[in-house]
Write an enzyme that holds these catalytic residues in place. Structure first.
Site, PDB file in Angstrom:
ATOM      1  N   ASP A   1      28.884  35.626  25.089  1.00  0.00           N
ATOM      2  CA  ASP A   1      28.158  34.877  26.124  1.00  0.00           C
ATOM      3  C   ASP A   1      27.209  33.837  25.541  1.00  0.00           C
ATOM      4  O   ASP A   1      26.188  33.503  26.156  1.00  0.00           O
ATOM      5  CB  ASP A   1      27.374  35.837  27.051  1.00  0.00           C
ATOM      6  CG  ASP A   1      28.288  36.811  27.762  1.00  0.00           C
ATOM      7  OD1 ASP A   1      29.449  36.447  28.030  1.00  0.00           O
ATOM      8  OD2 ASP A   1      27.846  37.937  28.036  1.00  0.00           O
TER       9      ASP A   1
ATOM     10  N   LYS B   1      30.245  29.644  24.661  1.00  0.00           N
ATOM     11  CA  LYS B   1      31.465  29.140  24.004  1.00  0.00           C
ATOM     12  C   LYS B   1      32.278  28.276  24.971  1.00  0.00           C
ATOM     13  O   LYS B   1      32.807  27.233  24.597  1.00  0.00           O
ATOM     14  CB  LYS B   1      32.338  30.318  23.510  1.00  0.00           C
ATOM     15  CG  LYS B   1      31.665  31.208  22.491  1.00  0.00           C
ATOM     16  CD  LYS B   1      32.523  32.407  22.132  1.00  0.00           C
ATOM     17  CE  LYS B   1      32.717  33.393  23.253  1.00  0.00           C
ATOM     18  NZ  LYS B   1      31.507  34.098  23.699  1.00  0.00           N
TER      19      LYS B   1
ATOM     20  N   GLY C   1      34.325  36.031  29.895  1.00  0.00           N
ATOM     21  CA  GLY C   1      33.969  35.192  31.039  1.00  0.00           C
ATOM     22  C   GLY C   1      33.350  33.939  30.476  1.00  0.00           C
ATOM     23  O   GLY C   1      32.255  33.989  29.922  1.00  0.00           O
ATOM     24  N   HIS C   2      34.077  32.834  30.533  1.00  0.00           N
ATOM     25  CA  HIS C   2      33.598  31.585  29.943  1.00  0.00           C
ATOM     26  C   HIS C   2      33.268  30.603  31.068  1.00  0.00           C
ATOM     27  O   HIS C   2      34.153  30.164  31.790  1.00  0.00           O
ATOM     28  CB  HIS C   2      34.666  31.002  28.999  1.00  0.00           C
ATOM     29  CG  HIS C   2      34.973  31.904  27.830  1.00  0.00           C
ATOM     30  ND1 HIS C   2      36.033  31.711  26.994  1.00  0.00           N
ATOM     31  CD2 HIS C   2      34.336  33.006  27.362  1.00  0.00           C
ATOM     32  CE1 HIS C   2      36.040  32.665  26.062  1.00  0.00           C
ATOM     33  NE2 HIS C   2      35.023  33.460  26.275  1.00  0.00           N
TER      34      HIS C   2
ATOM     35  N   GLN D   1      34.330  36.851  23.084  1.00  0.00           N
ATOM     36  CA  GLN D   1      33.338  37.810  22.580  1.00  0.00           C
ATOM     37  C   GLN D   1      32.500  37.172  21.458  1.00  0.00           C
ATOM     38  O   GLN D   1      32.302  35.975  21.479  1.00  0.00           O
ATOM     39  CB  GLN D   1      34.007  39.113  22.107  1.00  0.00           C
ATOM     40  CG  GLN D   1      34.574  39.977  23.238  1.00  0.00           C
ATOM     41  CD  GLN D   1      35.899  39.493  23.796  1.00  0.00           C
ATOM     42  OE1 GLN D   1      36.851  39.290  23.081  1.00  0.00           O
ATOM     43  NE2 GLN D   1      35.974  39.305  25.090  1.00  0.00           N
TER      44      GLN D   1
ATOM     45  N   THR E   1      31.194  40.970  34.960  1.00  0.00           N
ATOM     46  CA  THR E   1      30.819  42.214  35.644  1.00  0.00           C
ATOM     47  C   THR E   1      29.523  42.069  36.447  1.00  0.00           C
ATOM     48  O   THR E   1      29.185  42.959  37.208  1.00  0.00           O
ATOM     49  CB  THR E   1      30.625  43.342  34.614  1.00  0.00           C
ATOM     50  OG1 THR E   1      29.605  42.936  33.690  1.00  0.00           O
ATOM     51  CG2 THR E   1      31.906  43.639  33.849  1.00  0.00           C
TER      52      THR E   1
HETATM   53  P1  GDP Z   1      30.648  32.351  26.907  1.00  0.00           P
HETATM   54  O1  GDP Z   1      31.235  33.671  27.278  1.00  0.00           O
HETATM   55  O2  GDP Z   1      30.239  32.289  25.474  1.00  0.00           O
HETATM   56  O3  GDP Z   1      31.511  31.194  27.308  1.00  0.00           O
HETATM   57  O4  GDP Z   1      29.296  32.220  27.743  1.00  0.00           O
HETATM   58  P2  GDP Z   1      29.111  32.578  29.298  1.00  0.00           P
HETATM   59  O5  GDP Z   1      29.710  31.493  30.109  1.00  0.00           O
HETATM   60  O6  GDP Z   1      29.525  33.962  29.588  1.00  0.00           O
HETATM   61  O7  GDP Z   1      27.536  32.602  29.390  1.00  0.00           O
HETATM   62  C1  GDP Z   1      26.757  31.479  29.124  1.00  0.00           C
HETATM   63  C2  GDP Z   1      25.942  31.157  30.386  1.00  0.00           C
HETATM   64  O8  GDP Z   1      24.926  30.223  30.073  1.00  0.00           O
HETATM   65  C3  GDP Z   1      26.765  30.506  31.484  1.00  0.00           C
HETATM   66  O9  GDP Z   1      26.232  30.871  32.731  1.00  0.00           O
HETATM   67  C4  GDP Z   1      26.570  29.019  31.230  1.00  0.00           C
HETATM   68  O10 GDP Z   1      26.731  28.235  32.411  1.00  0.00           O
HETATM   69  C5  GDP Z   1      25.138  28.997  30.783  1.00  0.00           C
HETATM   70  N1  GDP Z   1      24.793  27.961  29.817  1.00  0.00           N
HETATM   71  C6  GDP Z   1      25.535  27.468  28.778  1.00  0.00           C
HETATM   72  N2  GDP Z   1      24.800  26.597  28.060  1.00  0.00           N
HETATM   73  C7  GDP Z   1      23.583  26.550  28.643  1.00  0.00           C
HETATM   74  C8  GDP Z   1      22.370  25.856  28.343  1.00  0.00           C
HETATM   75  O11 GDP Z   1      22.260  25.127  27.363  1.00  0.00           O
HETATM   76  N3  GDP Z   1      21.310  26.094  29.151  1.00  0.00           N
HETATM   77  C9  GDP Z   1      21.364  26.916  30.232  1.00  0.00           C
HETATM   78  N4  GDP Z   1      20.276  27.084  30.967  1.00  0.00           N
HETATM   79  N5  GDP Z   1      22.497  27.587  30.546  1.00  0.00           N
HETATM   80  C10 GDP Z   1      23.566  27.408  29.755  1.00  0.00           C
HETATM   81  P1  IMO Z   2      32.718  36.526  26.228  1.00  0.00           P
HETATM   82  O1  IMO Z   2      34.005  35.959  25.716  1.00  0.00           O
HETATM   83  C1  IMO Z   2      29.789  39.743  26.191  1.00  0.00           C
HETATM   84  C2  IMO Z   2      31.345  43.798  25.578  1.00  0.00           C
HETATM   85  C3  IMO Z   2      31.266  44.773  26.732  1.00  0.00           C
HETATM   86  C4  IMO Z   2      31.089  46.078  25.981  1.00  0.00           C
HETATM   87  C5  IMO Z   2      31.984  45.865  24.756  1.00  0.00           C
HETATM   88  C6  IMO Z   2      33.361  46.492  24.884  1.00  0.00           C
HETATM   89  O2  IMO Z   2      32.423  36.163  27.632  1.00  0.00           O
HETATM   90  O3  IMO Z   2      31.604  36.224  25.289  1.00  0.00           O
HETATM   91  P2  IMO Z   2      35.531  45.841  26.272  1.00  0.00           P
HETATM   92  O4  IMO Z   2      35.750  45.711  27.754  1.00  0.00           O
HETATM   93  O5  IMO Z   2      35.827  44.583  25.521  1.00  0.00           O
HETATM   94  O6  IMO Z   2      36.222  47.021  25.670  1.00  0.00           O
HETATM   95  O7  IMO Z   2      33.950  46.138  26.113  1.00  0.00           O
HETATM   96  O8  IMO Z   2      32.113  44.471  24.587  1.00  0.00           O
HETATM   97  N1  IMO Z   2      32.033  42.532  25.868  1.00  0.00           N
HETATM   98  C7  IMO Z   2      31.408  41.350  26.025  1.00  0.00           C
HETATM   99  N2  IMO Z   2      30.090  41.054  26.037  1.00  0.00           N
HETATM  100  N3  IMO Z   2      30.707  38.769  26.312  1.00  0.00           N
HETATM  101  C8  IMO Z   2      32.027  39.054  26.271  1.00  0.00           C
HETATM  102  O9  IMO Z   2      32.985  38.102  26.259  1.00  0.00           O
HETATM  103  C9  IMO Z   2      32.430  40.407  26.164  1.00  0.00           C
HETATM  104  N4  IMO Z   2      33.629  41.033  26.117  1.00  0.00           N
HETATM  105  C10 IMO Z   2      33.370  42.324  25.921  1.00  0.00           C
HETATM  106  O10 IMO Z   2      30.169  44.500  27.566  1.00  0.00           O
HETATM  107  O11 IMO Z   2      29.767  46.190  25.525  1.00  0.00           O
HETATM  108 MG    MG Z   3      30.940  35.221  28.644  1.00  0.00          MG
END
Ligand code: GDP
Ligand code: IMO
Ligand code: MG
Length: 493
Positions: free
Chosen positions: A70, A73, A97-98, A281, A358
């Site tokens: 998270d 990416k 979840g991207h 991840q 989630t």
């Molecule tokens: P990923 O799994 O690495 O792609 O990251 P996620 O999308 O799960 O989580 C990143 C969260 O931060 C998302 O809700 C993005 O919209 C948000 N986000 C990404 N870059 C920034 C930033 O520079 N500032 C803020 N406030 N939110 C951001």
């Molecule tokens: P992105 O790509 C954050 C965490 C779960 C749990 C552990 C194992 O969005 O960064 P799993 O269902 O993979 O067997 O769960 O890994 N986890 C993540 N945490 N971002 C993710 O993906 C994750 N994918 C799995 O919360 O702790």
């Molecule tokens: Mg994510």
């Protein structure tokens, strides 16, 4: 302290005009010419390779999470697709979840790579990914209804593993079984599906398309899994016949997307096309290098990009690590710099730290530099992208974990055992905050001095260079660092 192992020397915090070996300037160089974020992306990268028989192959970069996932990416892959022609996901499944926000419109991608949001880009779901066919089709349908092109530009590996309902049944049972370590998984069947892959009893996408094989596989697997799940967890048995019909139907809908993607990607490279390998991840969730057993079940680190796509490691040019300006994790497990107080709650609120998949609240803490150095070493990170800088905008001072103390002794070593983290005491250094908004700033020199110093400190402590800074969730809220841009331009010559 461990010796820094990166090729790039760390910059001197006090010499903002430090030059790197490439001749490019650092993030902290206030004299560097402002670079328009889009300019660089008008160029198609091609890297001449004399040693490869004079052929020209495309440029490649791995995007890897440097923390516990998270990190942002999805957003960064989307920014890079302005120039890269192909995006290939290499690990994980719909546990990811991207989030990508384009002009206020939000997309949450789980299995489909970030390139899908640009019709000219090819998106590949590699062999290292585990695919729930129903989740894939649901995501594709949602993208279609949002007007996103998915036909002819999205491909799925014939060697990727398939997640079936008994994987979820096994995961649910084992996560809730008394005496078992609860990982806090996403309950998507990811772990049991990778178990079957390694146990050589998995179903691959190519097998999913083979109706007779699919029927036999589901019948045999259901017999086995139903027996085990009933004996161990008292689970209700799954109906093999119903499952077969549902997945045979899904298979026909998936068929047009299926390719030998290793071949597709290697051909694309040979034709000079550039590829981003999209990690899911993060480093600390990697099955080998993360906080085991509180990890996911795949190789989320950069090494996974080769095995998870079939592109050889010798064809990978650059690894770009993504880190938040602070730290989060979701699920159970060690987190040395975690904040369990009102400040942690404040970061969660300001950063909107709730899981994209989630909805679970993410645990929050300060930036952990020993972990970032570890991520640098494991992945070979030469460039860092720092996201969510804006979330720290309100702070007058920002603590950063600069080292660990175990039994009163300083160490940079990351423990192999989860219980090893219990002994860690973080050593904090307080950095000056900038206490002013950064969301609308588009150039490095436009950032407040304290923010530049914060980034310079990260560079110095990790030995990696800052490539981009994200100051908001939208595509446009991104600062490209001149050094990053010029290095790419240099390689492009
Ligand atoms: P990923 O799994 O690495 O792609 O990251 P996620 O999308 O799960 O989580 C990143 C969260 O931060 C998302 O809700 C993005 O919209 C948000 N986000 C990404 N870059 C920034 C930033 O520079 N500032 C803020 N406030 N939110 C951001
Ligand atoms: P992105 O790509 C954050 C965490 C779960 C749990 C552990 C194992 O969005 O960064 P799993 O269902 O993979 O067997 O769960 O890994 N986890 C993540 N945490 N971002 C993710 O993906 C994750 N994918 C799995 O919360 O702790
Ligand atoms: Mg994510």
């Amino acid at each position: 302290m461990l010796e820094r192992t990166h090729q790039v020397p760390p910059i001197d915090l006090h010499q903002f005009s430090s030059q790197f070996s490439s001749g490019a300037t650092s993030v902290c160089d206030p004299g560097a010419a402002p670079v328009c974020g889009r300019a660089i992306f008008q160029v198609e990268f091609e890297l001449s390779r004399g040693g490869r028989g004079g052929t020209t192959r495309g440029r490649t970069a791995v995007i890897v999470g440097a923390q516990w996932g998270d990190e942002g990416k999805g957003k960064i892959v989307d920014v890079l697709t302005q120039t890269f022609s192909v995006v290939a996901r290499y690990a994980g499944g719909h546990n990811a979840g991207h989030t990508v926000i384009i002009n206020g419109k939000k997309f949450i991608l789980q299995l489909v790579p970030g390139g899908i949001l640009r019709p000219e880009c090819t998106s590949v779901v590699g062999n290292g990914v585990v695919i729930d066919p129903l989740a894939f089709l649901k995501e594709v349908a949602a993208l279609r209804s949002a007007g996103v092109k998915v036909d002819g530009n999205l491909f799925v590996s014939n060697r990727a593993q398939v997640i079936l309902p008994y994987h979820r049944m096994m995961e649910l049972g084992s996560e809730n079984a008394p005496g078992r370590v609860k990982i806090g998984t996403t309950s998507r069947g990811i772990g049991p599906s990778y178990e079957d892959k390694m146990g050589r009893r998995g179903l691959r996408v190519a097998d999913l398309l083979d109706t007779q094989l699919l029927r036999t596989h589901i019948e045999n697997a259901c017999r086995e899994k139903n027996t085990i799940a009933h004996a161990l967890f008292n689970s209700e048995p799954l109906d093999a016949d119903k499952m077969f019909h549902e997945y045979a139907d899904a298979a026909e809908q998936i068929r047009p997307f299926v390719r030998d993607t290793a071949l597709l990607l290697n051909r694309a490279l040979a034709e000079g096309k550039s590829i981003v390998f999209e990690g899911a991840q993060g480093t600390m969730l990697d099955i080998d290098h993360g906080t085991y057993p509180f990890v996911t079940s795949s190789s989320s680190t950069s090494g996974g990009a080769a095995t998870g796509t079939g592109v050889p490691p010798t064809s990978i040019d650059t690894v770009i690590g993504i880190t938040k300006a602070y730290c989060t994790r979701v699920g159970s497990g060690p987190f040395p710099s975690e904040l369990l107080d009102a400040q942690g709650e404040d970061l969660r609120k300001r950063g909107n730290e709730f899981g994209a998949v989630t909805g679970r609240p993410r645990r929050t803490g300060w930036l952990d530099l020993p972990l970032l150095r570890y991520a640098g070493m494991i992945n070979g990170i030469s460039w860092l992208v720092v996201t969510k800088l804006d979330v720290l905008d309100h702070l007058k001072e920002i603590p950063v974990c600069v080292g660990y103390k175990v039994d009163g002794k300083e160490t940079d070593e990351v423990p192999a055992q989860a219980c090893g983290y219990e002994k860690i005491e973080c050593i904090y250094r307080k950095m000056a905050g900038w206490a002013s908004p950064t969301q609308d700033i588009r150039t490095v020199e436009g950032l407040p001095k304290a923010a530049r110093e914060y980034l310079a400190f990260i560079e110095k402590e990790t030995g990696a260079r800052v490539a981009m800074i994200s100051t908001g969730p939208d595509r446009e809220q991104t600062i490209l660092v001149p050094a990053f841009v010029s290095e790419l331009e240099l390689k492009n010559c």
